[in-house]
Design a protein around this motif. Structure first.
Motif, PDB file in Angstrom:
ATOM      1  N   ARG A 155      54.886  97.328  94.544  1.00 48.06           N
ATOM      2  CA  ARG A 155      56.048  97.776  95.309  1.00 48.06           C
ATOM      3  C   ARG A 155      55.744  97.868  96.798  1.00 48.06           C
ATOM      4  O   ARG A 155      56.543  97.442  97.639  1.00 48.06           O
TER       5      ARG A 155
ATOM      6  N   LEU B  75      55.737  94.413  98.530  1.00 46.44           N
ATOM      7  CA  LEU B  75      57.065  93.834  98.695  1.00 46.44           C
ATOM      8  C   LEU B  75      57.873  94.572  99.761  1.00 46.44           C
ATOM      9  O   LEU B  75      58.605  93.971 100.545  1.00 46.44           O
ATOM     10  N   GLN B  76      57.743  95.878  99.824  1.00 42.76           N
ATOM     11  CA  GLN B  76      58.464  96.654 100.832  1.00 42.76           C
ATOM     12  C   GLN B  76      57.999  96.287 102.232  1.00 42.76           C
ATOM     13  O   GLN B  76      58.810  96.186 103.162  1.00 42.76           O
TER      14      GLN B  76
ATOM     15  N   GLY C 204      61.113  92.994 101.165  1.00 35.27           N
ATOM     16  CA  GLY C 204      61.645  92.598  99.866  1.00 35.27           C
ATOM     17  C   GLY C 204      61.784  93.758  98.913  1.00 35.27           C
ATOM     18  O   GLY C 204      61.693  94.925  99.295  1.00 35.27           O
ATOM     19  N   THR C 205      61.977  93.431  97.640  1.00 40.59           N
ATOM     20  CA  THR C 205      62.177  94.459  96.618  1.00 40.59           C
ATOM     21  C   THR C 205      61.352  94.126  95.393  1.00 40.59           C
ATOM     22  O   THR C 205      60.986  92.968  95.153  1.00 40.59           O
TER      23      THR C 205
ATOM     24  N   GLU D  89      61.657  95.181  91.284  1.00 37.99           N
ATOM     25  CA  GLU D  89      62.480  95.864  90.290  1.00 37.99           C
ATOM     26  C   GLU D  89      61.870  95.696  88.909  1.00 37.99           C
ATOM     27  O   GLU D  89      61.439  94.603  88.539  1.00 37.99           O
TER      28      GLU D  89
ATOM     29  N   THR E 120      61.152  89.993  94.827  1.00 34.69           N
ATOM     30  CA  THR E 120      61.993  89.225  95.747  1.00 34.69           C
ATOM     31  C   THR E 120      61.464  89.368  97.168  1.00 34.69           C
ATOM     32  O   THR E 120      61.261  90.487  97.654  1.00 34.69           O
TER      33      THR E 120
ATOM     34  N   ARG F  76      61.352  96.175 105.856  1.00 35.56           N
ATOM     35  CA  ARG F  76      62.110  97.338 105.453  1.00 35.56           C
ATOM     36  C   ARG F  76      61.433  97.998 104.285  1.00 35.56           C
ATOM     37  O   ARG F  76      60.621  97.414 103.586  1.00 35.56           O
ATOM     38  N   ARG F  77      61.855  99.188 104.017  1.00 33.76           N
ATOM     39  CA  ARG F  77      61.366  99.901 102.842  1.00 33.76           C
ATOM     40  C   ARG F  77      62.518 100.041 101.885  1.00 33.76           C
ATOM     41  O   ARG F  77      63.277 100.976 101.967  1.00 33.76           O
ATOM     42  N   GLY F  78      62.612  99.054 101.007  1.00 38.59           N
ATOM     43  CA  GLY F  78      63.767  99.071 100.143  1.00 38.59           C
ATOM     44  C   GLY F  78      63.444  98.828  98.696  1.00 38.59           C
ATOM     45  O   GLY F  78      64.327  98.556  97.902  1.00 38.59           O
ATOM     46  N   GLY F  79      62.158  98.928  98.289  1.00 37.65           N
ATOM     47  CA  GLY F  79      61.816  98.673  96.917  1.00 37.65           C
ATOM     48  C   GLY F  79      62.351  99.718  95.981  1.00 37.65           C
ATOM     49  O   GLY F  79      62.447 100.887  96.315  1.00 37.65           O
ATOM     50  N   LYS F  80      62.689  99.337  94.743  1.00 36.81           N
ATOM     51  CA  LYS F  80      63.167 100.300  93.776  1.00 36.81           C
ATOM     52  C   LYS F  80      62.671  99.902  92.406  1.00 36.81           C
ATOM     53  O   LYS F  80      62.418  98.752  92.115  1.00 36.81           O
TER      54      LYS F  80
END
Length: 402
Positions: free
Chosen positions: A360, A363-364, A368-369, A371, A385, A395-399
């Motif tokens: 994670r 990717l962040q 990217g992300t 999942e 992704t 960005r920090r958008g991983g989930k």
């Protein structure tokens, strides 16, 4: 740029504009003064003072205490001088003082430089001078005094709040930078040192003898290192908890000729294919910036490593590489038992950072992300992704979904 700089620029402009206004006001009232030459002499001195000191109000460093004291002296002196150049009748009738609204510039300088306490002291001196000049507590005088006092104190308080906010923001940015660097180092440590220590512990226990003692020491160092790279804020694993048995992930080496350009992701993922891993790729090159391609391949390696550890020796994995218009997507799927709900969060709290940082986190950082889709008994699917043209700092958008 400091949050104070616009205030200093505004003060500089205020002093110049109010000086022009006051000069025009004195000129229009020239014939009404008892001693007009005194009024003209004061305005000439005030003009020279402003011209010589205008740079002092362009920054906090140039605005010294000596300048503030001199500026306030000009203002208070001009108020008291009004008693000499004006008739008593005009003063009692509400005639403006010689410095007029220029006085506020002196008080505002104290407010911006020293905060609300300095503003209160300066505005109080101006208030006393105004009351002495009027010789009575007239309504309009009190109104003007209170207005200057409240405005200067309010501006001084706002300046103090702005300074505190700026310091807090600077500390937050430093902490963020340090945290990101620690995460990067922790990621590298997890992919190398921690995995090696875990393997030494497992092999030592299997061999026995002196090797078992070496394995025990390696296990203790693994626990200590996991706690260290997680910032010392998470508890170490429980005593007796089994260590990971993962083998170190395959290194994703970026070709030397692509280090400064773009790299075909297929070439980095192909070495992961084997008897237990099926790799599916497009027929044409899937290019990303070299750094992003290397990080994506390392994240895939970490995901496959988790398959080997948690899905069992006989588990199979499938890696699917897709080239979408705006992003590159890699899906890693296995036929293992799946991930129990909440297991990923528990692992991160225990200091096991394979998912949190090696997957994670990578990717962040690329914008990217990552999942996770897992159903107990039906395997796990990880979708990674990375946007094309991914920046080094993203960005920090991983989930995660489990």
């Amino acid at each position: 740029m400091s949050v104070e700089l616009p205030l200093w620029r505004a003060l500089t402009g205020y002093r110049v504009l109010t000086l022009i206004y006051t000069c025009c006001l004195v000129a229009s009232q020239y014939e009404k003064y008892v001693h007009p030459l005194g009024a003209v002499g004061y305005m000439a001195a005030l003009t020279v003072w402003t011209a010589l000191t205008w740079r002092h109000t362009t920054s906090a460093e140039r605005c010294t205490r000596r300048f503030l004291a001199g500026d306030l002296t000009f203002a208070v002196g001009g108020i008291l001088l009004t008693m000499v150049v004006e008739s008593h009748e005009r003063i009692m009738g509400g005639a403006a003082t010689l410095p007029s609204i220029c006085t506020a510039g002196s008080v505002l300088g104290f407010a911006i430089k020293g905060g609300w306490r300095w503003a209160m002291a300066a505005s109080s001196l101006v208030a006393v001078a105004n009351l002495v000049e009027r010789e009575e507590l007239a309504g309009n005088t009190i109104h003007n005094v209170v207005l200057v006092w409240v405005a200067s104190v309010a501006i001084g308080y706002v300046v103090e709040v702005a300074r505190d906010s700026e310091r807090t923001l600077a500390r937050a940015l430093q902490i963020e930078a340090a945290t990101r660097e620690r995460e990067r180092l922790a990621r590298d440590i997890h992919d190398s040192v921690l995995q090696v220590l875990a393997m030494v512990q497992r092999r030592g226990a299997a061999i026995g003898g002196e090797a078992a003692e070496l394995g025990r020491m390696a296990g203790e160092q693994e626990v200590a290192l996991r706690t260290l790279v997680s910032g010392g804020l998470v508890p170490p694993p429980r005593a007796g908890a089994p260590a990971t048995t993962a083998a170190p992930p395959v290194a994703a080496a970026v070709p030397e000729d692509a280090a400064d350009g773009r790299c075909d992701v297929r070439a980095l993922l192909a070495p992961y294919a084997g008897s237990g891993v099926t790799f599916s790729e497009p027929g044409s090159a899937v290019e990303l910036p070299a750094h992003a391609a290397g990080e994506l391949a390392a994240a895939v390696g970490a995901a496959l490593d988790n398959v080997r550890v948690h899905a069992g020796e006989g588990a199979r994995a499938w890696v699917l590489l897709e080239d979408e218009p705006a992003a590159v997507v890699v899906t890693v799927r296995d036929d293992g038992p799946g991930i129990p709900e909440g297991r990923l969060d528990d692992a991160e709290r225990e200091g096991r950072l394979g998912v949190a940082l090696s997957i994670r986190g990578r990717l962040q950082d690329l914008g990217g992300t990552a999942e996770w889709l897992s159903v107990p008994g039906q395997g796990t699917e990880v979708e990674l992704t990375v946007p094309k043209g991914a920046p080094p700092e993203g960005r920090r958008g991983g989930k995660a979904r489990a």
